[in-house]
Write an enzyme that holds these catalytic residues in place. Structure first.
Site, PDB file in Angstrom:
ATOM      1  N   CYS A  45       0.837  -1.200   0.000  1.00  0.00           N
ATOM      2  CA  CYS A  45       0.000   0.000   0.000  1.00  0.00           C
ATOM      3  C   CYS A  45       0.867   1.244   0.000  1.00  0.00           C
ATOM      4  O   CYS A  45       1.385   1.655   1.054  1.00  0.00           O
ATOM      5  CB  CYS A  45      -0.934  -0.012   1.210  1.00  0.00           C
TER       6      CYS A  45
ATOM      7  N   CYS B  62      -0.516   4.039   2.180  1.00  0.00           N
ATOM      8  CA  CYS B  62      -0.318   3.829   3.620  1.00  0.00           C
ATOM      9  C   CYS B  62       1.120   4.099   4.040  1.00  0.00           C
ATOM     10  O   CYS B  62       1.361   4.728   5.076  1.00  0.00           O
ATOM     11  CB  CYS B  62      -0.664   2.382   4.004  1.00  0.00           C
ATOM     12  N   ASP B  63       2.084   3.618   3.269  1.00  0.00           N
ATOM     13  CA  ASP B  63       3.468   3.560   3.731  1.00  0.00           C
ATOM     14  C   ASP B  63       4.456   4.432   2.973  1.00  0.00           C
ATOM     15  O   ASP B  63       5.630   4.527   3.362  1.00  0.00           O
ATOM     16  CB  ASP B  63       3.956   2.104   3.666  1.00  0.00           C
TER      17      ASP B  63
END
Length: 299
Positions: free
Chosen positions: A126, A129-130
């Site tokens: 992701c 997300c990261d």
């Protein structure tokens, strides 16, 4: 007999269970497999929370359990009899007036050495997300579809040194995204696949294999973003005629309603455009509201 049965205990399912219970509906939610959220090492983009995915998931589960019954049972089947639904698990059968499918999905893996070992330590599924953790660092995006190119563009925009690795000599993504990739001068490593991910305590390098030359070569990188697709867990829903798209995602309208009256869906199992914790929670809240409207209209 329950009013609502929620299949799934990720962010979408737990939010749906909580909202349905707060509407005064007798609600049960089934936890069959661990949510993908449980393995996310750090979350910074969920409003009001910062910590591991496991911590957030446990907080959600504890809160949902105040309003709904929690069953640690594997859902094996779903059928409709007259005006009710029967949820079959490995421990028995449960009746419900409405069902919310929040069974989630699972990111497709490369299944190469080092992949699982370095999840959360350089391997991610992701970028949204990261990606923040890799600003100014060298990363690879694996894949050639829309998701991979979108991830690469995002990572480039936030300051990563990003390259794409694709197993063919042409990309599968829509042409508009391809044009954006080339306009931003994001390198593409053609005809190559990942053979191994290496490092000590975190990702340090990737071994790539040129499928045309049949040669291996290595690249020093800090992160690997794998974007080769997601596999939704929707087989249960298809058994009662719920429509899915060509990739297996459940088709829903803006109220999270499926084509089968009384069946709703939320989260990563749906054909929604963004798969994030915050959007899954929103889906769950809407699905619960729609289930409440459905049940009260039948009373």
């Amino acid at each position: 007999m329950y009013d609502v049965a929620v299949i799934g205990a990720g962010p979408a399912g737990l939010t749906a269970a909580m909202y349905a219970g707060r509407y005064g509906l007798k609600t049960v939610f089934f936890e069959s497999v661990p949510s993908q959220l449980a393995v996310v090492p750090n979350i910074e983009n969920y409003p009001g929370f910062q910590g591991s995915g496991y911590e957030l998931l446990e907080k959600m589960k504890e809160q949902a359990s105040r309003f709904a019954e929690h069953k640690l049972e594997t859902v094996e089947g779903l059928r409709k009899e007259n005006n009710k639904f029967i949820v079959k698990t490995d421990s028995g059968e449960y009746e419900a007036r409405a069902v919310i499918v929040a069974s989630g999905g699972k990111h497709r893996e490369l299944k190469v050495p080092g992949e699982r070992e370095f999840v959360g330590r350089g391997v991610s599924y992701c970028a949204t997300c990261d990606g923040h953790f890799f600003r100014g660092k060298k990363v690879l995006v694996i894949g050639g579809g829309n998701t991979a190119l979108t991830d690469a563009i995002y990572l480039k925009e936030i300051g990563c040194d990003v390259s794409i690795v694709h197993r063919r000599d042409e990309l599968r993504a829509e042409m508009a995204l391809q044009n954006e990739i080339f306009r931003r001068e994001i390198p593409v490593i053609w005809n190559s696949v990942v053979s191994k991910i290496e490092g000590k305590n975190k990702v340090e390098r990737v071994i790539l294999s040129d499928v045309v030359k049949n040669e291996e070569f290595s690249m020093d990188v800090d992160g690997v973003f794998i974007a080769v697709g997601m596999r939704p867990r929707t087989e249960i829903a298809s058994g009662i005629g719920v429509e899915r798209d060509s990739r297996g995602y459940i088709k829903v309208d803006r109220m999270q309603r499926t084509n089968v009256p009384g069946v709703f869906a939320a989260g990563d199992c749906c054909d929604n455009p963004l798969k994030q914790v915050v959007t899954a929670c929103g889906d769950g809240a809407v699905a619960a509201n729609s289930a409440f409207a459905y049940i009260t209209s039948k009373s």
